[in-house]
Design an enzyme around this catalytic site. Structure first.
Site, PDB file in Angstrom:
ATOM      1  N   HIS A  28     -10.361  -6.552   8.443  1.00  0.00           N
ATOM      2  CA  HIS A  28     -11.305  -6.332   7.379  1.00  0.00           C
ATOM      3  C   HIS A  28     -12.642  -5.617   7.807  1.00  0.00           C
ATOM      4  O   HIS A  28     -13.500  -5.537   6.990  1.00  0.00           O
ATOM      5  CB  HIS A  28     -11.682  -7.579   6.898  1.00  0.00           C
ATOM      6  CG  HIS A  28     -10.491  -8.601   6.183  1.00  0.00           C
ATOM      7  ND1 HIS A  28      -9.493  -8.902   6.841  1.00  0.00           N
ATOM      8  CD2 HIS A  28     -10.416  -8.798   5.018  1.00  0.00           C
ATOM      9  CE1 HIS A  28      -8.801  -9.705   5.895  1.00  0.00           C
ATOM     10  NE2 HIS A  28      -9.415  -9.505   4.864  1.00  0.00           N
ATOM     11  N   GLU A  88       0.822  -1.229   0.013  1.00  0.00           N
ATOM     12  CA  GLU A  88       0.037  -0.003   0.102  1.00  0.00           C
ATOM     13  C   GLU A  88       0.875   1.321  -0.023  1.00  0.00           C
ATOM     14  O   GLU A  88       0.487   2.277  -0.657  1.00  0.00           O
ATOM     15  CB  GLU A  88      -0.961  -0.013   1.379  1.00  0.00           C
ATOM     16  CG  GLU A  88      -1.991  -0.884   1.137  1.00  0.00           C
ATOM     17  CD  GLU A  88      -1.792  -2.338   1.264  1.00  0.00           C
ATOM     18  OE1 GLU A  88      -0.531  -2.703   1.685  1.00  0.00           O
ATOM     19  OE2 GLU A  88      -2.328  -3.258   1.145  1.00  0.00           O
TER      20      GLU A  88
END
Length: 324
Positions: A129, A60
């Site tokens: 998540h 990322e």
């Protein structure tokens, strides 16, 4: 008007942006051939090619850093972070580089980067998540943060974010990806950084955003059955925040309840409560109530129904406000 899910509306919005300008690029893990883990980018690589819908390595920080460089060269990159909890490896790039470059260059540099982050719980997923980190980014000046709650906003907000010359984070409520609604493909719903009054009311104001907007509307419907009129506001933009719309509503109703999935402690609701107290203290007939997640790491899937704010918790806060 066509009926779409939020996921399909974002896909259509991205397609429109890619057609509109060759400077628009999509970047992210598995967004090409797979179409993203939620299939939000499905079909776009086949239509626009691998040079404009780019499958990146799993990293990322590298995705955000590359996007910053592309933006400085005139592109308008749109980065996808697969899940909310995976954005933190890129947190340094976002908060120390992306957010500050415009001010650091005394306005000479623009970095029109869009970061899409699926966020929130309610899908029975595993650790990392189901998080709601919007307050962490809202605290950093230089970033704009929006979150759609319906397909109409989803279709237009992603295009308005790409058109914006400032960096924009679009938090997408993943448990609402399959929420359907009509989408007007010709008329945008106005400024994406303003709040919308979704339901008029006179007894209390209920503010929510993203995944909790349908819950807030359901709570207002339940309250109406007991004779209580609740005004529901979709905040839409977390930063900047539309204090004017909320203040005007509170001056009418005299009570304010704020609901979001993120932990109440240190959350967006605290900032909104403080500002409204400053602006409309004499209009308040009760303390501002906040309904949010607990100050705990997001729980395992079988416990998330106890963690996430629901209709009952919102109605309980409404009752407390009305009791004053």
């Amino acid at each position: 008007m066509p009926v779409m899910t939020i996921a399909k509306a974002i896909n259509a919005g991205l397609r429109a942006a890619l057609k509109d300008s060759p400077a628009t690029l999509l970047m992210g893990e598995d967004i090409g051939a797979l179409g993203g883990v939620y299939r939000v980018t499905e079909g776009l690589k086949a239509e626009f090619g691998a040079d404009r819908v780019v499958d990146t390595p799993l990293g990322e920080s590298g995705i955000i850093g590359t996007a910053i460089g592309l933006a400085l060269r005139g592109y308008r990159p749109v980065c996808e972070i697969q899940f909310d909890g995976f954005v933190f490896p890129g947190f340094n790039q976002i908060t120390t580089q992306l957010a500050k470059m415009h001010a650091r260059s005394d306005g000479m540099l623009r970095v029109p980067v869009v970061i899409r982050i699926p966020y929130g719980g309610g899908i029975g997923s595993v650790e990392h998540h189901s998080e709601s980190p919007e307050a962490l980014f809202a605290h950093t000046a230089g970033l704009r943060i929006i979150t759609p709650s319906n397909p109409q906003d989803a279709y237009w907000m992603i295009q308005q974010a790409i058109d914006c010359d400032d960096p924009v984070i679009v938090f997408e409520p993943k448990r609402r990806y399959w929420l359907k609604g009509e989408v007007d493909l010709t008329t945008p719903p106005g400024n994406p950084f303003t709040a919308h009054v979704l339901r008029a009311g006179t007894d209390a104001t209920l503010v929510a955003y993203g995944p909790l907007v349908p819950v807030a509307l359901a709570a207002a419907n339940a309250a109406a059955e007991d004779g209580t009129s609740v005004e529901v506001i979709d905040l839409r933009s977390v930063s900047p925040m539309d204090f004017d719309t909320v203040t005007a509503s509170v001056q009418k109703t005299g009570r304010l309840i704020i609901a979001h999935e993120a932990p109440t402690f240190g959350g967006i609701g605290g900032e909104l409560a403080a500002r409204v107290s400053e602006r409309a203290f004499l209009s308040l007939q009760a303390p501002v109530m906040r309904v949010g997640g607990f100050h705990l790491p997001y729980p395992v899937a079988r416990m998330e129904d106890h963690y996430l704010p629901d209709i009952d918790r919102i109605l309980e806060s409404l009752d407390r406000a009305l009791a004053y």
